[in-house]
Design a protein around this motif. Structure first.
Motif, PDB file in Angstrom:
ATOM      1  N   UNK A   1     -19.291 -19.145  -2.668  1.00  0.00           N
ATOM      2  CA  UNK A   1     -20.839 -19.583  -2.833  1.00  0.00           C
ATOM      3  C   UNK A   1     -21.054 -20.501  -1.667  1.00  0.00           C
ATOM      4  N   UNK A   2     -20.247 -21.762  -1.827  1.00  0.00           N
ATOM      5  CA  UNK A   2     -20.447 -23.073  -0.925  1.00  0.00           C
ATOM      6  C   UNK A   2     -20.077 -22.556   0.609  1.00  0.00           C
ATOM      7  N   UNK A   3     -19.129 -21.999   0.834  1.00  0.00           N
ATOM      8  CA  UNK A   3     -18.638 -21.861   2.214  1.00  0.00           C
ATOM      9  C   UNK A   3     -19.060 -20.608   2.765  1.00  0.00           C
ATOM     10  N   UNK A   4     -18.881 -19.420   2.102  1.00  0.00           N
ATOM     11  CA  UNK A   4     -19.285 -18.217   2.617  1.00  0.00           C
ATOM     12  C   UNK A   4     -20.907 -18.072   2.869  1.00  0.00           C
ATOM     13  N   UNK A   5     -21.190 -18.041   1.680  1.00  0.00           N
ATOM     14  CA  UNK A   5     -22.837 -17.930   1.660  1.00  0.00           C
ATOM     15  C   UNK A   5     -23.727 -19.127   2.013  1.00  0.00           C
TER      16      UNK A   5
END
Length: 177
Positions: free
Chosen positions: A127-131
């Motif tokens: 959620x935080x890094x990829x999206x």
């Protein structure tokens, strides 16, 4: 009055995040209700520096903003299918060797996320890094705090790095000198 203000705020913000119709009405109603609860709990802190209605509008605007942001970023968990991972490094290099190395590292990264992380770490990391979901939205969805989410991302990155080092994809040397 609060419902009317919430509806106005929601309809101003809704189209920008592609929320319309009954869904937007529901967000406005929830925001108005939550704003009323917030206002009632803080009623004794009203100092009279502004009109009471102006003070109340602030609660509504903040609730609508929070609800729209949470709604916009709330998605089902991110799949780990190959086609989704292949979108990440698109166009980073035109050199065939560099592209091959990037592709291999991306496959290794995907494997590290699948194998080295717990379900919780995987969900937060994706959620935080990829999206790129805003940290505050993740915090609100998890009903947690910023420190816990930061720590989860930190631990996930540490485990991914250890996995990549252990499997020979990157050097163990420090990255910051």
């Amino acid at each position: 009055m609060m419902l009317r203000v919430a509806a106005h705020e929601a309809y101003q913000r809704g189209p920008a995040v592609r929320i319309t119709g009954p869904e937007l009405d529901d967000i406005a109603l929830q925001a108005a209700n939550d704003a009323m609860l917030s206002l009632l709990t803080k009623l004794d802190s009203f100092r009279g520096d502004s009109k009471f209605t102006t003070w109340a509008y602030r609660f509504v605007a903040l609730e609508v903003s929070r609800k729209v942001a949470r709604h916009f970023w709330r998605r089902p968990s991110i799949g780990l299918e190959t086609d989704e991972w292949e979108r990440l490094p698109a166009g980073l290099s035109s050199d065939p060797l560099a592209r091959a190395i990037q592709k291999e590292l991306l496959v290794a990264l995907q494997r590290a996320v699948e194998e080295a992380l717990t379900d919780h770490q995987r969900d937060v990391f994706l959620a935080v890094v990829v999206e790129g979901v805003p940290l505050d939205s993740v915090v609100a969805d998890m009903e947690s705090n910023r420190g816990a989410v930061y720590k989860t991302v930190f631990d996930a990155r540490r485990k991914i790095r250890a996995f990549l080092i252990a499997h020979g994809y990157i050097d163990a040397s420090p990255t910051h000198e």
